[in-house]
Design a protein around this motif. Structure first.
Motif, PDB file in Angstrom:
ATOM      1  N   ARG A 167      -0.523 -28.497  54.628  1.00 11.70           N
ATOM      2  CA  ARG A 167       0.492 -28.729  53.833  1.00 11.70           C
ATOM      3  C   ARG A 167       1.829 -29.117  54.577  1.00 11.70           C
ATOM      4  O   ARG A 167       2.018 -29.057  55.524  1.00 11.70           O
ATOM      5  CB  ARG A 167       0.673 -27.301  53.219  1.00 11.70           C
ATOM      6  N   PRO A 168       2.953 -29.669  53.874  1.00 12.82           N
ATOM      7  CA  PRO A 168       4.127 -29.656  54.309  1.00 12.82           C
ATOM      8  C   PRO A 168       4.748 -28.491  54.849  1.00 12.82           C
ATOM      9  O   PRO A 168       4.469 -27.354  54.388  1.00 12.82           O
ATOM     10  CB  PRO A 168       4.869 -30.185  53.053  1.00 12.82           C
TER      11      PRO A 168
ATOM     12  N   SER B 231      10.110 -32.196  57.348  1.00 11.80           N
ATOM     13  CA  SER B 231      10.888 -31.333  56.272  1.00 11.80           C
ATOM     14  C   SER B 231      12.071 -30.881  57.587  1.00 11.80           C
ATOM     15  O   SER B 231      11.622 -30.691  58.798  1.00 11.80           O
ATOM     16  CB  SER B 231      10.272 -30.188  55.648  1.00 11.80           C
ATOM     17  N   ALA B 232      13.298 -30.491  57.118  1.00 12.54           N
ATOM     18  CA  ALA B 232      14.143 -29.788  58.091  1.00 12.54           C
ATOM     19  C   ALA B 232      14.918 -28.654  57.572  1.00 12.54           C
ATOM     20  O   ALA B 232      14.786 -28.533  56.430  1.00 12.54           O
ATOM     21  CB  ALA B 232      14.948 -31.132  58.397  1.00 12.54           C
TER      22      ALA B 232
ATOM     23  N   VAL C  89       4.014 -33.379  59.989  1.00 12.09           N
ATOM     24  CA  VAL C  89       2.832 -33.060  59.816  1.00 12.09           C
ATOM     25  C   VAL C  89       2.003 -34.570  59.807  1.00 12.09           C
ATOM     26  O   VAL C  89       2.397 -35.398  58.909  1.00 12.09           O
ATOM     27  CB  VAL C  89       2.357 -32.194  58.550  1.00 12.09           C
ATOM     28  N   ILE C  90       0.960 -34.835  60.357  1.00  6.73           N
ATOM     29  CA  ILE C  90       0.212 -35.941  60.298  1.00  6.73           C
ATOM     30  C   ILE C  90      -1.221 -35.467  59.978  1.00  6.73           C
ATOM     31  O   ILE C  90      -1.801 -34.734  60.900  1.00  6.73           O
ATOM     32  CB  ILE C  90       0.105 -36.800  61.522  1.00  6.73           C
ATOM     33  N   ALA C  91      -1.836 -36.086  59.053  1.00  5.63           N
ATOM     34  CA  ALA C  91      -3.341 -35.862  58.616  1.00  5.63           C
ATOM     35  C   ALA C  91      -4.254 -37.053  59.090  1.00  5.63           C
ATOM     36  O   ALA C  91      -5.340 -36.684  59.090  1.00  5.63           O
ATOM     37  CB  ALA C  91      -3.444 -35.607  57.219  1.00  5.63           C
ATOM     38  N   ASP C  92      -3.661 -38.036  59.602  1.00  5.03           N
ATOM     39  CA  ASP C  92      -4.229 -39.290  60.064  1.00  5.03           C
ATOM     40  C   ASP C  92      -4.651 -38.855  61.389  1.00  5.03           C
ATOM     41  O   ASP C  92      -3.589 -39.131  62.368  1.00  5.03           O
ATOM     42  CB  ASP C  92      -3.458 -40.426  59.936  1.00  5.03           C
ATOM     43  N   LEU C  93      -6.242 -38.761  61.833  1.00  4.61           N
ATOM     44  CA  LEU C  93      -6.175 -38.540  63.188  1.00  4.61           C
ATOM     45  C   LEU C  93      -6.860 -39.681  63.877  1.00  4.61           C
ATOM     46  O   LEU C  93      -7.553 -39.558  64.993  1.00  4.61           O
ATOM     47  CB  LEU C  93      -7.334 -37.321  63.231  1.00  4.61           C
TER      48      LEU C  93
END
Length: 148
Positions: A146-147, A80-81, A97-101
């Motif tokens: 969350r975003p 988002s910006a 945001v990254i949820a993939d670790l």
């Protein structure tokens, strides 16, 4: 800021932070700590106290910082910006945001790790015509992702 603690002589923040955290009721809060406090033990203590955390990652966490930077280069992220007009400057902030670790080797060793967050900011100064850029990576992060 909720509290502070003087660092003991011949010591540093890494030993003072757990003492401070133990003195506070943290349940249901989000604790933010600068890069010096980006330690697995500190993250575990925060989670034990039923709180979430956001820890800054910088050069003090060499391999972790590298893996987080690579994650933002290679993996998809939610973004988002937000633009802000100020009397003397124009600011733009972008949150990813990254949820993939999968690229963080020891992700399982961070208590309740849920994702990675990067904040990029750009400031254009109207008077000078100069632009400043900054990127801050906060990771690990616990709690719901969350975003931005």
């Amino acid at each position: 800021m909720l509290a502070q603690r003087k660092v003991d002589e011949k010591s540093n923040e890494i030993t003072a932070i757990p003492k401070l955290l133990n003195a506070l009721e943290l349940a249901g809060t989000v604790v933010t700590v600068d890069a010096m406090g980006c330690q697995r033990e500190i993250a575990s203590l925060i989670v034990e106290k039923k709180a979430d955390y956001v820890l800054a990652v910088k050069g003090n966490q060499g391999l972790l910082a590298e893996q987080v930077r690579e994650s933002f280069l290679l993996l998809n992220s939610m973004r988002s910006a937000k633009n802000r007009l100020r009397p003397r400057r124009v600011e733009q902030r972008r949150c990813s945001v990254i949820a993939d670790l999968s690229m963080v080797d020891k992700a399982a060793e961070w208590a309740s790790l849920k994702g990675l967050v990067r904040i990029e900011s750009e400031r254009y100064h109207k008077a000078t015509g100069k632009t400043e850029r900054e990127s801050v990576i906060t990771s690990p992060a616990s709690g719901p992702m969350r975003p931005c």
